[in-house]
Write a protein that holds these residues in place. Sequence first.
Motif, mmCIF file in Angstrom:
data_model
loop_
_atom_site.group_PDB
_atom_site.id
_atom_site.type_symbol
_atom_site.label_atom_id
_atom_site.label_comp_id
_atom_site.label_asym_id
_atom_site.label_seq_id
_atom_site.Cartn_x
_atom_site.Cartn_y
_atom_site.Cartn_z
ATOM 1 N N ALA A 192 16.444 15.215 -64.842
ATOM 2 C CA ALA A 192 15.953 14.820 -66.159
ATOM 3 C C ALA A 192 14.598 15.441 -66.481
ATOM 4 N N LEU A 193 14.134 16.380 -65.645
ATOM 5 C CA LEU A 193 12.791 16.933 -65.807
ATOM 6 C C LEU A 193 12.846 18.394 -66.259
ATOM 7 N N ASP A 194 11.775 18.839 -66.893
ATOM 8 C CA ASP A 194 11.651 20.253 -67.249
ATOM 9 C C ASP A 194 11.584 21.099 -65.975
ATOM 10 N N VAL A 195 11.920 22.381 -66.125
ATOM 11 C CA VAL A 195 12.012 23.254 -64.955
ATOM 12 C C VAL A 195 10.684 23.338 -64.203
ATOM 13 N N SER A 196 9.583 23.501 -64.934
ATOM 14 C CA SER A 196 8.282 23.614 -64.260
ATOM 15 C C SER A 196 7.911 22.317 -63.556
ATOM 16 N N VAL A 197 8.260 21.180 -64.160
ATOM 17 C CA VAL A 197 7.968 19.889 -63.545
ATOM 18 C C VAL A 197 8.871 19.666 -62.333
ATOM 19 N N GLN A 198 10.119 20.135 -62.419
ATOM 20 C CA GLN A 198 11.035 20.046 -61.279
ATOM 21 C C GLN A 198 10.394 20.664 -60.043
ATOM 22 N N ALA A 199 9.835 21.851 -60.201
ATOM 23 C CA ALA A 199 9.241 22.549 -59.062
ATOM 24 C C ALA A 199 8.113 21.731 -58.450
ATOM 25 N N GLN A 200 7.288 21.099 -59.286
ATOM 26 C CA GLN A 200 6.184 20.289 -58.776
ATOM 27 C C GLN A 200 6.699 19.102 -57.960
ATOM 28 N N VAL A 201 7.706 18.406 -58.499
ATOM 29 C CA VAL A 201 8.247 17.229 -57.816
ATOM 30 C C VAL A 201 8.930 17.636 -56.513
ATOM 31 N N LEU A 202 9.678 18.741 -56.543
ATOM 32 C CA LEU A 202 10.359 19.200 -55.331
ATOM 33 C C LEU A 202 9.353 19.587 -54.245
ATOM 34 N N ASN A 203 8.266 20.219 -54.639
ATOM 35 C CA ASN A 203 7.255 20.592 -53.651
ATOM 36 C C ASN A 203 6.593 19.358 -53.049
ATOM 37 N N ILE A 204 6.379 18.337 -53.873
ATOM 38 C CA ILE A 204 5.833 17.080 -53.350
ATOM 39 C C ILE A 204 6.799 16.481 -52.328
ATOM 40 N N MET A 205 8.091 16.487 -52.649
ATOM 41 C CA MET A 205 9.085 15.913 -51.741
ATOM 42 C C MET A 205 9.155 16.686 -50.437
ATOM 43 N N LYS A 206 9.037 18.005 -50.502
ATOM 44 C CA LYS A 206 9.067 18.799 -49.278
ATOM 45 C C LYS A 206 7.815 18.549 -48.434
ATOM 46 N N ASP A 207 6.673 18.430 -49.088
ATOM 47 C CA ASP A 207 5.445 18.125 -48.356
ATOM 48 C C ASP A 207 5.528 16.754 -47.687
ATOM 49 N N LEU A 208 6.057 15.774 -48.399
ATOM 50 C CA LEU A 208 6.195 14.432 -47.839
ATOM 51 C C LEU A 208 7.154 14.433 -46.653
ATOM 52 N N GLN A 209 8.227 15.185 -46.772
ATOM 53 C CA GLN A 209 9.176 15.255 -45.661
ATOM 54 C C GLN A 209 8.525 15.859 -44.422
ATOM 55 N N ARG A 210 7.769 16.901 -44.623
ATOM 56 C CA ARG A 210 7.103 17.559 -43.494
ATOM 57 C C ARG A 210 6.029 16.657 -42.885
ATOM 58 N N ASN A 211 5.263 15.978 -43.716
ATOM 59 C CA ASN A 211 4.149 15.169 -43.225
ATOM 60 C C ASN A 211 4.585 13.822 -42.650
ATOM 61 N N LEU A 212 5.663 13.251 -43.197
ATOM 62 C CA LEU A 212 6.087 11.908 -42.799
ATOM 63 C C LEU A 212 7.345 11.902 -41.945
ATOM 64 N N GLY A 213 7.955 13.071 -41.732
ATOM 65 C CA GLY A 213 9.170 13.138 -40.925
ATOM 66 C C GLY A 213 10.368 12.489 -41.590
ATOM 67 N N LEU A 214 10.473 12.598 -42.911
ATOM 68 C CA LEU A 214 11.543 11.939 -43.651
ATOM 69 C C LEU A 214 12.867 12.696 -43.526
ATOM 70 N N THR A 215 13.951 11.954 -43.726
ATOM 71 C CA THR A 215 15.298 12.513 -43.786
ATOM 72 C C THR A 215 15.830 12.283 -45.193
ATOM 73 N N TYR A 216 16.454 13.305 -45.790
ATOM 74 C CA TYR A 216 16.920 13.197 -47.170
ATOM 75 C C TYR A 216 18.427 13.414 -47.282
ATOM 76 N N LEU A 217 19.064 12.611 -48.131
ATOM 77 C CA LEU A 217 20.329 13.000 -48.746
ATOM 78 C C LEU A 217 19.973 13.363 -50.170
#
Length: 336
Positions: A192-217
Amino acid sequence: MTTQRALVEVKDAARWFDVSAPWLERVLSRKPRTLLRAVDGVSFTIRKGETLALVGESGCGKSTIARLLVGLYPLTQGSILFDGQPLSNMQGRNGLALRKRLQMIFQDPYASLNPRWRVGRIIAEPILAHTTLTPAEREARVDALLTQVGLHPSDKSRFPHQFSGGQRQRISIARALAVNPEFLVCDEPTSALDVSVQAQVLNIMKDLQRNLGLTYLFISHNLAVVHHVADRVGVMYLGRIVEIADRDTLFADPKHPYTRMLLSAIPDMTGQGASRTPVAGEVPNPLNPPSGCTFHPRCPFVRDLCKTESPVTQNFKGVEIACHGVTQGWPMQISG
Protein backbone atom coordinates in the motif's frame (compact mmCIF):
# COMPACT_ATOMS: atom_id res chain seq x y z
CA MET A 1 21.79 -17.84 3.44
CA THR A 2 21.30 -19.11 6.97
CA THR A 3 21.81 -22.77 7.85
CA GLN A 4 20.06 -22.55 11.22
CA ARG A 5 17.55 -25.11 12.50
CA ALA A 6 13.90 -24.95 11.50
CA LEU A 7 11.92 -22.52 13.64
CA VAL A 8 8.59 -23.04 11.83
CA GLU A 9 7.41 -26.35 10.39
CA VAL A 10 4.17 -26.51 8.41
CA LYS A 11 3.05 -30.05 7.55
CA ASP A 12 0.15 -30.78 5.19
CA ALA A 13 -1.71 -27.70 6.44
CA ALA A 14 -5.20 -27.07 5.12
CA ARG A 15 -7.87 -24.47 5.75
CA TRP A 16 -11.28 -24.95 4.18
CA PHE A 17 -14.16 -22.47 4.43
CA ASP A 18 -17.82 -23.52 4.27
CA VAL A 19 -19.42 -21.15 1.75
CA SER A 20 -22.60 -23.18 1.32
CA ALA A 21 -26.02 -21.64 0.89
CA PRO A 22 -28.08 -21.24 4.09
CA TRP A 23 -29.18 -24.55 5.62
CA LEU A 24 -32.86 -24.36 4.68
CA GLU A 25 -32.14 -23.28 1.11
CA ARG A 26 -29.65 -26.12 0.75
CA VAL A 27 -32.14 -28.68 2.08
CA LEU A 28 -34.95 -27.51 -0.19
CA SER A 29 -32.76 -27.44 -3.28
CA ARG A 30 -30.88 -30.62 -2.28
CA LYS A 31 -27.54 -28.93 -2.91
CA PRO A 32 -24.43 -30.35 -1.23
CA ARG A 33 -22.19 -28.28 1.00
CA THR A 34 -19.73 -26.05 -0.81
CA LEU A 35 -16.19 -25.85 0.52
CA LEU A 36 -13.58 -23.30 -0.48
CA ARG A 37 -10.18 -24.96 -0.09
CA ALA A 38 -8.20 -21.77 0.48
CA VAL A 39 -5.14 -23.74 1.63
CA ASP A 40 -4.99 -27.39 0.70
CA GLY A 41 -2.07 -29.54 1.82
CA VAL A 42 0.76 -27.04 2.21
CA SER A 43 4.12 -28.01 3.72
CA PHE A 44 7.25 -25.93 4.26
CA THR A 45 9.82 -24.97 6.88
CA ILE A 46 11.35 -21.63 7.85
CA ARG A 47 14.81 -21.71 9.35
CA LYS A 48 15.74 -19.48 12.24
CA GLY A 49 17.04 -16.12 11.01
CA GLU A 50 15.92 -16.47 7.39
CA THR A 51 13.20 -14.88 5.26
CA LEU A 52 10.86 -17.18 3.35
CA ALA A 53 8.74 -15.30 0.83
CA LEU A 54 5.40 -16.58 -0.49
CA VAL A 55 4.31 -15.29 -3.89
CA GLY A 56 1.36 -15.92 -6.16
CA GLU A 57 -1.68 -14.31 -7.71
CA SER A 58 -4.44 -12.83 -5.57
CA GLY A 59 -6.62 -15.49 -3.98
CA CYS A 60 -3.98 -18.23 -4.01
CA GLY A 61 -4.01 -18.61 -0.21
CA LYS A 62 -0.98 -16.56 0.91
CA SER A 63 -2.83 -14.45 3.46
CA THR A 64 -4.73 -17.47 4.76
CA ILE A 65 -1.40 -19.13 5.56
CA ALA A 66 -0.33 -15.96 7.37
CA ARG A 67 -3.44 -16.07 9.54
CA LEU A 68 -2.98 -19.76 10.24
CA LEU A 69 0.54 -19.13 11.48
CA VAL A 70 -0.54 -16.54 14.05
CA GLY A 71 -3.63 -18.44 15.16
CA LEU A 72 -6.28 -16.18 13.62
CA TYR A 73 -7.69 -19.20 11.74
CA PRO A 74 -7.81 -22.78 13.02
CA LEU A 75 -6.42 -25.56 10.86
CA THR A 76 -8.83 -27.85 9.04
CA GLN A 77 -6.13 -30.50 8.93
CA GLY A 78 -2.37 -30.81 9.20
CA SER A 79 -0.08 -29.27 11.79
CA ILE A 80 2.06 -26.20 12.43
CA LEU A 81 5.01 -26.37 14.81
CA PHE A 82 6.79 -23.32 16.21
CA ASP A 83 10.13 -24.20 17.76
CA GLY A 84 8.81 -27.74 18.17
CA GLN A 85 5.55 -26.69 19.85
CA PRO A 86 2.19 -27.18 18.09
CA LEU A 87 0.22 -24.02 17.35
CA SER A 88 -3.07 -25.94 17.41
CA ASN A 89 -3.91 -24.59 20.85
CA MET A 90 -2.90 -21.00 21.53
CA GLN A 91 -5.26 -20.54 24.46
CA GLY A 92 -4.40 -20.18 28.15
CA ARG A 93 -1.06 -19.35 29.76
CA ASN A 94 1.00 -21.50 27.38
CA GLY A 95 -0.73 -19.88 24.41
CA LEU A 96 0.00 -16.40 25.75
CA ALA A 97 3.69 -17.22 26.07
CA LEU A 98 3.71 -18.57 22.52
CA ARG A 99 1.93 -15.52 21.09
CA LYS A 100 4.64 -13.31 22.53
CA ARG A 101 7.19 -15.04 20.32
CA LEU A 102 5.36 -14.46 17.02
CA GLN A 103 3.69 -11.32 15.75
CA MET A 104 2.15 -10.06 12.51
CA ILE A 105 2.50 -6.96 10.34
CA PHE A 106 -0.65 -6.39 8.31
CA GLN A 107 -1.02 -5.11 4.77
CA ASP A 108 -2.94 -1.89 5.43
CA PRO A 109 -1.02 0.30 7.90
CA TYR A 110 -4.09 2.42 8.61
CA ALA A 111 -6.81 -0.20 9.00
CA SER A 112 -4.60 -2.20 11.40
CA LEU A 113 -4.15 0.76 13.78
CA ASN A 114 -6.89 1.97 16.11
CA PRO A 115 -7.69 5.50 14.85
CA ARG A 116 -8.98 6.57 18.28
CA TRP A 117 -5.78 5.73 20.13
CA ARG A 118 -2.60 7.72 20.25
CA VAL A 119 0.51 6.03 18.92
CA GLY A 120 1.98 5.57 22.38
CA ARG A 121 -1.03 3.55 23.53
CA ILE A 122 -1.06 1.50 20.31
CA ILE A 123 2.55 0.41 20.74
CA ALA A 124 2.15 -0.12 24.51
CA GLU A 125 -0.87 -2.41 24.15
CA PRO A 126 1.11 -5.67 23.62
CA ILE A 127 3.54 -4.61 26.34
CA LEU A 128 0.63 -4.36 28.78
CA ALA A 129 -0.67 -7.77 27.69
CA HIS A 130 2.61 -9.66 27.83
CA THR A 131 4.87 -7.97 30.41
CA THR A 132 4.87 -6.58 33.94
CA LEU A 133 6.80 -3.40 33.17
CA THR A 134 6.05 -0.33 35.24
CA PRO A 135 4.45 2.72 33.53
CA ALA A 136 7.85 4.45 33.38
CA GLU A 137 9.47 1.35 31.87
CA ARG A 138 6.66 1.01 29.32
CA GLU A 139 7.08 4.63 28.26
CA ALA A 140 10.83 4.15 27.88
CA ARG A 141 10.22 1.03 25.83
CA VAL A 142 7.79 2.86 23.52
CA ASP A 143 10.31 5.68 23.05
CA ALA A 144 13.02 3.17 22.16
CA LEU A 145 10.78 1.37 19.66
CA LEU A 146 9.82 4.59 17.89
CA THR A 147 13.47 5.52 17.59
CA GLN A 148 14.29 2.03 16.33
CA VAL A 149 11.90 2.37 13.36
CA GLY A 150 13.03 5.88 12.45
CA LEU A 151 10.41 7.97 14.25
CA HIS A 152 10.74 10.39 17.18
CA PRO A 153 9.63 9.63 20.74
CA SER A 154 7.40 12.74 20.66
CA ASP A 155 5.33 11.01 17.94
CA LYS A 156 3.70 8.86 20.63
CA SER A 157 1.28 11.68 21.44
CA ARG A 158 -0.13 11.83 17.90
CA PHE A 159 -2.92 9.87 16.22
CA PRO A 160 -2.45 7.51 13.21
CA HIS A 161 -4.22 9.87 10.77
CA GLN A 162 -1.49 12.44 11.38
CA PHE A 163 1.13 10.23 9.74
CA SER A 164 1.91 9.25 6.17
CA GLY A 165 1.40 5.67 4.97
CA GLY A 166 5.07 4.82 5.38
CA GLN A 167 5.15 6.27 8.88
CA ARG A 168 2.04 4.31 9.84
CA GLN A 169 3.68 1.11 8.69
CA ARG A 170 6.71 1.96 10.85
CA ILE A 171 4.30 2.28 13.78
CA SER A 172 2.90 -1.17 12.92
CA ILE A 173 6.43 -2.58 12.90
CA ALA A 174 7.17 -0.95 16.28
CA ARG A 175 4.01 -2.49 17.73
CA ALA A 176 4.98 -5.91 16.37
CA LEU A 177 8.42 -5.60 17.98
CA ALA A 178 7.09 -4.40 21.33
CA VAL A 179 7.39 -7.78 23.09
CA ASN A 180 10.66 -8.91 21.46
CA PRO A 181 9.23 -11.58 19.14
CA GLU A 182 11.37 -14.09 17.27
CA PHE A 183 9.15 -14.55 14.23
CA LEU A 184 7.24 -11.95 12.20
CA VAL A 185 4.54 -12.76 9.66
CA CYS A 186 4.56 -9.91 7.13
CA ASP A 187 1.41 -9.91 4.99
CA GLU A 188 2.26 -7.64 2.04
CA PRO A 189 3.60 -4.95 4.38
CA THR A 190 4.66 -2.57 1.59
CA SER A 191 1.98 -3.09 -1.07
CA ALA A 192 0.00 0.00 0.00
CA LEU A 193 3.07 2.27 -0.07
CA ASP A 194 4.76 4.35 -2.76
CA VAL A 195 7.83 2.79 -4.36
CA SER A 196 10.33 5.11 -2.64
CA VAL A 197 8.66 4.56 0.73
CA GLN A 198 8.64 0.79 0.12
CA ALA A 199 12.43 0.83 -0.12
CA GLN A 200 12.74 2.71 3.18
CA VAL A 201 10.45 0.29 5.04
CA LEU A 202 12.15 -2.77 3.53
CA ASN A 203 15.57 -1.49 4.54
CA ILE A 204 14.33 -0.93 8.09
CA MET A 205 13.00 -4.51 8.17
CA LYS A 206 16.30 -5.91 6.91
CA ASP A 207 18.25 -3.91 9.48
CA LEU A 208 15.95 -5.11 12.26
CA GLN A 209 16.33 -8.70 11.13
CA ARG A 210 20.10 -8.44 11.15
CA ASN A 211 20.28 -6.63 14.50
CA LEU A 212 17.59 -8.62 16.36
CA GLY A 213 17.98 -12.05 14.74
CA LEU A 214 14.38 -12.07 13.48
CA THR A 215 12.79 -14.70 11.25
CA TYR A 216 10.30 -13.57 8.59
CA LEU A 217 7.52 -15.05 6.53
CA PHE A 218 7.18 -12.37 3.87
CA ILE A 219 4.07 -12.43 1.69
CA SER A 220 4.02 -10.39 -1.50
CA HIS A 221 2.96 -10.33 -5.13
CA ASN A 222 5.81 -7.95 -6.02
CA LEU A 223 8.69 -10.08 -7.27
CA ALA A 224 11.14 -7.17 -7.22
CA VAL A 225 10.48 -6.76 -3.50
CA VAL A 226 10.80 -10.50 -2.96
CA HIS A 227 14.17 -10.57 -4.73
CA HIS A 228 15.36 -7.85 -2.37
CA VAL A 229 14.30 -9.41 0.94
CA ALA A 230 14.00 -13.21 0.57
CA ASP A 231 16.43 -16.03 1.25
CA ARG A 232 14.02 -18.63 -0.16
CA VAL A 233 10.83 -18.29 -2.19
CA GLY A 234 7.68 -20.42 -2.25
CA VAL A 235 5.30 -20.09 -5.18
CA MET A 236 1.58 -20.71 -4.53
CA TYR A 237 -1.22 -21.53 -6.94
CA LEU A 238 -4.84 -22.23 -5.92
CA GLY A 239 -4.07 -23.10 -2.32
CA ARG A 240 -0.95 -25.20 -2.92
CA ILE A 241 2.77 -24.56 -3.11
CA VAL A 242 4.07 -25.59 -6.52
CA GLU A 243 7.75 -24.67 -6.10
CA ILE A 244 10.15 -23.72 -3.28
CA ALA A 245 13.75 -22.79 -4.02
CA ASP A 246 16.56 -20.51 -2.94
CA ARG A 247 15.95 -16.99 -4.19
CA ASP A 248 18.85 -16.89 -6.64
CA THR A 249 18.05 -20.35 -7.99
CA LEU A 250 14.39 -19.53 -8.52
CA PHE A 251 15.01 -16.22 -10.28
CA ALA A 252 17.82 -17.60 -12.45
CA ASP A 253 16.30 -20.97 -13.33
CA PRO A 254 12.56 -21.23 -12.55
CA LYS A 255 11.29 -24.74 -13.16
CA HIS A 256 7.52 -24.83 -12.69
CA PRO A 257 5.60 -23.34 -15.66
CA TYR A 258 3.64 -21.12 -13.29
CA THR A 259 6.82 -19.75 -11.74
CA ARG A 260 8.13 -19.05 -15.22
CA MET A 261 4.89 -17.23 -16.00
CA LEU A 262 5.22 -15.02 -12.92
CA LEU A 263 8.80 -14.12 -13.73
CA SER A 264 7.89 -13.46 -17.36
CA ALA A 265 5.37 -10.90 -16.16
CA ILE A 266 8.18 -8.71 -14.78
CA PRO A 267 8.70 -5.83 -17.26
CA ASP A 268 11.91 -6.20 -19.28
CA MET A 269 13.91 -3.01 -18.68
CA THR A 270 17.05 -4.23 -20.46
CA GLY A 271 15.67 -4.14 -23.99
CA GLN A 272 17.23 -7.55 -24.70
CA GLY A 273 13.91 -9.30 -25.33
CA ALA A 274 14.38 -12.15 -22.87
CA SER A 275 12.60 -15.43 -23.60
CA ARG A 276 9.17 -15.58 -22.01
CA THR A 277 6.68 -18.32 -21.17
CA PRO A 278 3.24 -17.25 -22.43
CA VAL A 279 0.31 -18.53 -20.40
CA ALA A 280 -3.29 -18.15 -21.52
CA GLY A 281 -6.48 -18.05 -19.52
CA GLU A 282 -7.56 -16.86 -16.10
CA VAL A 283 -7.24 -18.34 -12.61
CA PRO A 284 -9.92 -21.07 -12.30
CA ASN A 285 -12.81 -20.74 -9.88
CA PRO A 286 -11.42 -21.93 -6.51
CA LEU A 287 -14.85 -23.35 -5.64
CA ASN A 288 -14.55 -25.71 -8.59
CA PRO A 289 -10.83 -26.27 -9.22
CA PRO A 290 -9.65 -28.36 -12.18
CA SER A 291 -8.91 -32.04 -11.69
CA GLY A 292 -5.35 -33.31 -11.55
CA CYS A 293 -2.82 -30.49 -11.62
CA THR A 294 -4.90 -27.37 -11.04
CA PHE A 295 -2.59 -25.37 -13.32
CA HIS A 296 -3.13 -27.64 -16.33
CA PRO A 297 -5.79 -25.48 -18.11
CA ARG A 298 -3.22 -22.69 -18.42
CA CYS A 299 -0.03 -24.71 -18.89
CA PRO A 300 1.63 -24.69 -22.34
CA PHE A 301 3.21 -28.11 -21.61
CA VAL A 302 0.09 -29.96 -20.45
CA ARG A 303 -0.31 -33.71 -21.11
CA ASP A 304 -3.08 -36.16 -20.31
CA LEU A 305 -1.46 -37.16 -17.01
CA CYS A 306 -1.69 -33.55 -15.80
CA LYS A 307 -5.47 -33.58 -16.25
CA THR A 308 -6.08 -36.65 -14.12
CA GLU A 309 -3.34 -36.93 -11.49
CA SER A 310 -2.30 -34.27 -9.00
CA PRO A 311 1.52 -34.03 -8.86
CA VAL A 312 3.26 -34.86 -5.59
CA THR A 313 5.88 -32.43 -4.32
CA GLN A 314 9.36 -33.86 -4.89
CA ASN A 315 12.92 -32.69 -4.43
CA PHE A 316 14.35 -32.14 -7.91
CA LYS A 317 17.96 -30.90 -8.04
CA GLY A 318 17.56 -29.09 -4.74
CA VAL A 319 14.17 -27.57 -5.59
CA GLU A 320 10.89 -28.65 -4.01
CA ILE A 321 8.48 -28.86 -6.92
CA ALA A 322 5.07 -30.27 -7.81
CA CYS A 323 5.07 -30.76 -11.59
CA HIS A 324 4.84 -33.93 -13.67
CA GLY A 325 6.74 -32.36 -16.54
CA VAL A 326 9.74 -31.28 -14.50
CA THR A 327 10.13 -34.44 -12.42
CA GLN A 328 9.64 -36.74 -15.43
CA GLY A 329 11.92 -34.77 -17.74
CA TRP A 330 9.45 -33.70 -20.42
CA PRO A 331 10.68 -31.15 -23.00
CA MET A 332 9.52 -27.80 -21.62
CA GLN A 333 10.79 -25.19 -24.06
CA ILE A 334 8.68 -22.75 -26.08
CA SER A 335 9.31 -23.29 -29.81
CA GLY A 336 9.32 -20.63 -32.46
